[in-house]
Design a protein around this motif. Sequence first.
Motif, PDB file in Angstrom:
ATOM      1  N   THR A   1       0.830  -1.207   0.000  1.00 42.64           N
ATOM      2  CA  THR A   1       0.000   0.000   0.000  1.00 42.64           C
ATOM      3  C   THR A   1       0.860   1.250   0.000  1.00 42.64           C
ATOM      4  OG1 THR A   1      -1.813  -1.132   1.147  1.00 42.64           O
ATOM      5  CG2 THR A   1      -1.762   1.272   1.291  1.00 42.64           C
TER       6      THR A   1
ATOM      7  N   GLU B   1      -1.642   4.648  -4.080  1.00 42.65           N
ATOM      8  CA  GLU B   1      -2.936   4.913  -4.707  1.00 42.65           C
ATOM      9  C   GLU B   1      -3.685   3.590  -4.822  1.00 42.65           C
ATOM     10  OE1 GLU B   1      -2.687   5.830  -8.991  1.00 42.65           O
ATOM     11  OE2 GLU B   1      -0.570   5.227  -8.891  1.00 42.65           O
ATOM     12  N   THR B   2      -4.935   3.663  -5.248  1.00 40.95           N
ATOM     13  CA  THR B   2      -5.693   2.441  -5.490  1.00 40.95           C
ATOM     14  C   THR B   2      -5.058   1.676  -6.653  1.00 40.95           C
ATOM     15  OG1 THR B   2      -7.742   3.458  -4.714  1.00 40.95           O
ATOM     16  CG2 THR B   2      -7.949   1.505  -6.096  1.00 40.95           C
TER      17      THR B   2
ATOM     18  N   ARG C   1      -6.750  -1.050  -0.237  1.00 42.26           N
ATOM     19  CA  ARG C   1      -6.356  -0.146  -1.317  1.00 42.26           C
ATOM     20  C   ARG C   1      -6.330  -0.866  -2.672  1.00 42.26           C
ATOM     21  NH1 ARG C   1      -3.891   4.693   0.094  1.00 42.26           N
ATOM     22  NH2 ARG C   1      -4.034   5.147  -2.133  1.00 42.26           N
ATOM     23  N   TRP C   2      -6.241  -2.200  -2.655  1.00 40.13           N
ATOM     24  CA  TRP C   2      -6.310  -2.909  -3.933  1.00 40.13           C
ATOM     25  C   TRP C   2      -7.769  -3.049  -4.379  1.00 40.13           C
ATOM     26  CZ3 TRP C   2      -9.099  -7.382  -3.330  1.00 40.13           C
ATOM     27  CH2 TRP C   2      -9.054  -8.022  -2.089  1.00 40.13           C
TER      28      TRP C   2
END
Length: 272
Positions: A106, A111-112, A140-141
């Motif tokens: 992360t 970011e995503t 976040r994934w």
Amino acid sequence: MTDLPPLREVIAKHGLSASKALGQNFLFDEQLLDRIAALSGNLEGKAVLEIGPGPGGLTRALLRAGARVTAIEMDTRCLPALAELDDAFPGQLKVIQGDAMKIDHTQLMGETYAVVANLPYNVGTALFVNWLGGEQWPPRWSSLTLMFQQEVAKRIVSAPGGSAYGRLAVLAQWRSSARLAMKVHRSAFTPPPKVMSAIVHVEPKEMPGGVSAQVLERITAASFGQRRKMLRQSLKSVPGALDALAKLGIDETRRAETLTVAEFVEVARVLT
């Protein structure tokens, strides 16, 4: 983008061979690699994390799909081949040399991101459990598209009652949707592994309220650690677990493989 030489030529040029110690098996079929990349949907401009790219077969497919790829590779032998991809796709590829088990993904991505990887066999399950773990949800994934040994893939998507159903299924399904997206024959790899492979696609969903991931992990580890025994035996080491079964009306003479994901989640909620 420039035309790239066939992967077999890249392997020969750099004197590469798959390392058994690192769980490596290379894929050369570019059409198959493009199909694998497509399982994650439209990747144009999206951030993608790849673990164990090796000489960059899947990396090529992800870059062709327009992804911005961050690849973590432990094997320094593969870095020159990956550097050539960086030259061919300017600004799209960042290669990190290191151990993916020791890197905060992360923090690295910032970011995503989607994860797409032909995971090294020796660390695939551990990485998967790490991505599914932790109290913070959603993660976040945005999705995981991962190649496993077929036996492991079936364990992730299995339903209660069968021999494949276990801790991985519960951890994957309680707050994610998991499906077996594609089977890959052993002959597609160089060298061919002894077992068949399959790709699992996982997307996060809403987390049930009032449940601790750590508690659920402890319950499933205890339950399936002695899966042939009744719950009253396998869960006696977990404080309060037998009382939780009684409160929920779950028969303590049942075995772990008969409990649904929802039932495990309810036990964890009582103990959270």
